[in-house]
Design a protein around this motif. Structure first.
Motif, PDB file in Angstrom:
ATOM      1  N   PHE A   1      -1.046  80.836  11.723  1.00  0.00           N
ATOM      2  CA  PHE A   1      -0.182  81.731  10.961  1.00  0.00           C
ATOM      3  C   PHE A   1       0.533  82.739  11.851  1.00  0.00           C
ATOM      4  O   PHE A   1       1.462  83.403  11.405  1.00  0.00           O
TER       5      PHE A   1
ATOM      6  N   VAL B   1       4.185  81.615  12.384  1.00  0.00           N
ATOM      7  CA  VAL B   1       5.059  81.498  11.216  1.00  0.00           C
ATOM      8  C   VAL B   1       6.411  82.148  11.479  1.00  0.00           C
ATOM      9  O   VAL B   1       7.453  81.557  11.261  1.00  0.00           O
TER      10      VAL B   1
ATOM     11  N   PHE C   1      14.667  75.188   4.028  1.00  0.00           N
ATOM     12  CA  PHE C   1      13.662  76.056   4.646  1.00  0.00           C
ATOM     13  C   PHE C   1      12.259  75.676   4.193  1.00  0.00           C
ATOM     14  O   PHE C   1      11.348  75.550   5.016  1.00  0.00           O
TER      15      PHE C   1
ATOM     16  N   PHE D   1       9.552  74.349   6.802  1.00  0.00           N
ATOM     17  CA  PHE D   1       8.476  75.323   7.008  1.00  0.00           C
ATOM     18  C   PHE D   1       7.129  74.740   6.584  1.00  0.00           C
ATOM     19  O   PHE D   1       6.133  74.852   7.313  1.00  0.00           O
ATOM     20  N   ALA D   2       7.110  74.068   5.404  1.00  0.00           N
ATOM     21  CA  ALA D   2       5.860  73.487   4.929  1.00  0.00           C
ATOM     22  C   ALA D   2       5.397  72.385   5.864  1.00  0.00           C
ATOM     23  O   ALA D   2       4.203  72.292   6.193  1.00  0.00           O
TER      24      ALA D   2
ATOM     25  N   ILE E   1       3.933  74.068   8.964  1.00  0.00           N
ATOM     26  CA  ILE E   1       2.603  74.635   8.738  1.00  0.00           C
ATOM     27  C   ILE E   1       1.559  73.527   8.645  1.00  0.00           C
ATOM     28  O   ILE E   1       0.477  73.607   9.251  1.00  0.00           O
ATOM     29  N   ILE E   2       1.888  72.455   7.895  1.00  0.00           N
ATOM     30  CA  ILE E   2       0.923  71.365   7.723  1.00  0.00           C
ATOM     31  C   ILE E   2       0.608  70.727   9.073  1.00  0.00           C
ATOM     32  O   ILE E   2      -0.555  70.462   9.400  1.00  0.00           O
TER      33      ILE E   2
END
Lengths: 72, 232
Positions: B5, B8, B177, B181-182, B185-186
């Motif tokens: 995180f 991010v 986005f 972004f997902a 993160i994954i």
């Protein structure tokens, strides 16, 4: 933390609606192609567009879930 | 999980002073410039080797891509579509390369995160797209013709049609986005949980390559569909 985690879990429930929408778009596309195979390319792109617009809803839920989880 | 995180936000690469203010250049801007430079250099190199007869393999691939963009514009925007081929083509190759540039991260020390995981980049692209849509409406219909489309069935719908010019770029920006972004993160979570290359590679193939190219195509497709709506 716990309440934010519950909120994140609730936000991901948007995938339910998106799944129903994608299923309906795929159903409509297949039925259209079965009825009129000569229109396959345009029907496919329209069904694809519908699926994508539905999928965006699931992504919004996932995004809100991630943002809640990280509390950005 | 914590170090995932931390990645991010876009990290600041360097900052300089301009008129007493500090200007921060962050990773997204930097990678955007890298992508632009790669595309400019590639197109300059490819332009030099273009041949009318006996084209090489690379030229056939480039022609295939140009043909896709031409067909996309022609089917969506009709006979006005030809004017939008440069913008749509640039958007497609820029987003396509920007979304998969995270693959370069296998080189240690290189922080090439996809710039589209920063919402400012996608919001800017969506704003450019909606300005192109508005400009196309003005250009091909005139101010009066554009105003007439607002009250098309009846004047009651005018506020909703005006509101479309806010919701369209909002949904364009958030879709791109959110997806990138997902996926980012994954993939970072997968890398931190399973640090074995062969386990994470199929996920990377889906989330980095397939999803990135698909979202780039969707952004351009929706842009040309909106342009087609505006000029028809």
């Amino acid at each position: 933390m716990s309440l934010a985690a519950i909120g994140a879990a609730v936000a991901v429930l948007s995938a339910v609606g998106a799944a129903i929408g994608i299923g309906m778009a795929a159903k409509g596309g297949t039925e259209g192609i079965a009825r009129q195979p000569e229109k396959e390319s345009s029907i496919r792109s329209l069904a694809f567009l519908g699926m994508v617009l539905c999928e965006a809803c699931a992504i919004y839920g996932l995004l809100i879930g991630i943002l809640l989880f990280t509390k950005v | 999980m914590e170090e995932v995180f931390e990645k991010v936000g876009s990290e600041v690469i360097f900052s300089f002073q301009l008129f007493g203010d500090t200007v921060n250049i962050n990773n997204a801007v930097f990678v955007c410039f890298i992508v632009s430079i790669i595309l400019i250099v590639l197109s300059a190199l490819l332009k030099r080797t273009l041949k009318a007869d006996n084209p090489g393999k690379i030229q056939v691939c480039v022609e295939w891509l140009v043909e896709i963009v031409n067909n996309l514009c022609k089917t969506s925007a009709g006979h006005h579509g030809k004017a939008f081929v440069p913008y749509i083509g640039t958007l497609l190759v820029f987003l396509g390369l920007a979304n998969i540039i995270g693959l370069l991260n296998f080189i240690p020390g290189l922080h090439m995160y996809p710039p589209t995981k920063d919402i400012n980049v996608t919001a800017t692209l969506a704003l450019i797209s909606i300005i192109v849509v508005l400009g196309a409406g003005f250009r091909y219909k005139g101010l009066k013709g554009w105003a007439k489309t607002l009250i098309d069935p009846m004047p009651v719908v005018a506020p909703f049609k005006l509101m479309e010019y806010i919701t369209k770029p909002l949904s364009l920006a958030l879709r791109l986005f959110g997806n990138v972004f997902a996926a980012f993160i994954i993939m970072e979570i997968i890398y931190s949980v399973v640090p074995v290359p062969f386990v994470s590679s199929p996920f990377s193939a889906y989330f980095d390559i397939f999803d990135g190219v698909l979202q780039a195509f969707i952004f351009t497709y929706l842009t040309i569909v909106y342009i087609g709506e505006a000029v028809e």
